[in-house]
Scaffold this motif. Sequence first.
Motif, PDB file in Angstrom:
ATOM      1  N   GLU A 100       0.750  -1.165   0.079  1.00  0.00           N
ATOM      2  CA  GLU A 100      -0.101  -0.218   0.017  1.00  0.00           C
ATOM      3  C   GLU A 100       0.931   1.003  -0.008  1.00  0.00           C
ATOM      4  O   GLU A 100       1.622   1.397   0.937  1.00  0.00           O
ATOM      5  CB  GLU A 100      -0.738  -0.078   1.104  1.00  0.00           C
ATOM      6  N   PRO A 101       0.950   1.992  -0.977  1.00  0.00           N
ATOM      7  CA  PRO A 101       1.773   3.434  -1.166  1.00  0.00           C
ATOM      8  C   PRO A 101       1.067   4.277  -0.077  1.00  0.00           C
ATOM      9  O   PRO A 101      -0.131   4.407   0.011  1.00  0.00           O
ATOM     10  CB  PRO A 101       1.537   3.813  -2.452  1.00  0.00           C
ATOM     11  N   VAL A 102       1.868   4.919   0.759  1.00  0.00           N
ATOM     12  CA  VAL A 102       1.392   5.732   1.867  1.00  0.00           C
ATOM     13  C   VAL A 102       1.857   7.047   1.952  1.00  0.00           C
ATOM     14  O   VAL A 102       1.002   8.135   2.141  1.00  0.00           O
ATOM     15  CB  VAL A 102       1.529   5.161   3.223  1.00  0.00           C
ATOM     16  N   LEU A 103       3.142   7.437   1.514  1.00  0.00           N
ATOM     17  CA  LEU A 103       3.802   8.685   1.554  1.00  0.00           C
ATOM     18  C   LEU A 103       4.632   8.747   0.496  1.00  0.00           C
ATOM     19  O   LEU A 103       5.100   7.879  -0.199  1.00  0.00           O
ATOM     20  CB  LEU A 103       4.448   8.876   3.079  1.00  0.00           C
ATOM     21  N   VAL A 104       5.197   9.951   0.224  1.00  0.00           N
ATOM     22  CA  VAL A 104       5.825  10.559  -1.003  1.00  0.00           C
ATOM     23  C   VAL A 104       6.740  11.447  -0.440  1.00  0.00           C
ATOM     24  O   VAL A 104       6.260  12.357   0.272  1.00  0.00           O
ATOM     25  CB  VAL A 104       5.019  10.831  -2.155  1.00  0.00           C
ATOM     26  N   LYS A 105       8.078  11.655  -0.826  1.00  0.00           N
ATOM     27  CA  LYS A 105       9.002  12.711  -0.461  1.00  0.00           C
ATOM     28  C   LYS A 105       8.397  13.996  -1.102  1.00  0.00           C
ATOM     29  O   LYS A 105       8.491  14.140  -2.342  1.00  0.00           O
ATOM     30  CB  LYS A 105      10.201  12.249  -0.976  1.00  0.00           C
ATOM     31  N   GLY A 279      10.134  16.848   3.671  1.00  0.00           N
ATOM     32  CA  GLY A 279       9.626  15.627   4.525  1.00  0.00           C
ATOM     33  C   GLY A 279       8.875  14.866   3.642  1.00  0.00           C
ATOM     34  O   GLY A 279       8.957  14.651   2.337  1.00  0.00           O
ATOM     35  N   PHE A 280       7.747  14.152   4.053  1.00  0.00           N
ATOM     36  CA  PHE A 280       6.968  13.217   3.369  1.00  0.00           C
ATOM     37  C   PHE A 280       5.529  13.499   3.664  1.00  0.00           C
ATOM     38  O   PHE A 280       4.874  14.142   4.806  1.00  0.00           O
ATOM     39  CB  PHE A 280       6.999  11.636   3.824  1.00  0.00           C
ATOM     40  N   ASP A 281       4.519  13.479   2.554  1.00  0.00           N
ATOM     41  CA  ASP A 281       3.135  13.668   2.626  1.00  0.00           C
ATOM     42  C   ASP A 281       2.338  12.517   2.087  1.00  0.00           C
ATOM     43  O   ASP A 281       2.914  11.613   1.312  1.00  0.00           O
ATOM     44  CB  ASP A 281       2.760  14.840   1.658  1.00  0.00           C
TER      45      ASP A 281
END
Length: 300
Positions: A100-105, A279-281
């Motif tokens: 499951e993709p949850v965050l991206v830089k 950071g990550f979102d």
Amino acid sequence: MKNLIAAALATTVLTGPVLAQEITEFRIGILGGENAQDRLNSYECLRAYTEEALGVETKLFAPADYNGVIQGLLGGTLDMGWLGASAYAAIYLQDPGAVEPVLVKINVDGSYGYHSIGFARADSGIASLEDMQGKVFGFGDPNSTSGYLIPSIEIPQKTGATMESGDYFGEVTFTGGHEQTIIAVSNGDVDGGVTWADGQGAWEDGYNSGALRKAVDAGLVDMNDLVEIWRSAPIPEGPIVLRRDLPEDVKASMTALVDGLHEADEDCAYGVAAGDSLGFDPITHDAYISIVAARQAKSN
């Protein structure tokens, strides 16, 4: 720092560390791009934070190539990883329910794209793709988005030729990864190659983040010795993924932990994100539909 991590975790359903009987350990896979020890060093702080948050032993794995992380996530021997978009597509095409993709830089300008960067030695006389005709070109890893998938599509569109050795380039070879490509070009083992960078900031720094920045930080290369010769269209930054069948509280905890990492420990976030970032979102599968389609078309 610990108080900030605790504050991030307080946004989840957890009121304390994850119960040990839910998971017995947590395993983080680190995609290739630099040598294994540097990857492990960059992620050690995240490993320690994870162990504290989840209350179970946390281990880092740095396989020799991208496929090691891909197979680990597919097989359930890894629980988390930061993937390139093409590596995520590879997993999705084999098992849409595996991760499951949850965050991206997030880049310093608020975007989440990056580029495949073509480069050569500054003293080689190569200043463009046209100058690379008949010369040796280096890809990174076949499961890399910027080190293979995107340039293998976009460069032929520009040259009007295939990427087969002897067609446009004299020879096309795989170096094994981003750091290996940078070293191979720097040493003159290949005439030019591709790697990844956000394309923001100063060339002399290796841009703000990416493989070039990590190589500069490691003292492997002086960017004044290299020159950019090609740049892809923007590529969606790959996702941080979690094994989908992890307990929901574990997934919530880890998402919150990484989401708050930049605010909690900027130095740790710098190492994990391969340079400067915000950071990550949150991110979802929808951001990678075009990359999945490109990877599927390439395999047909």
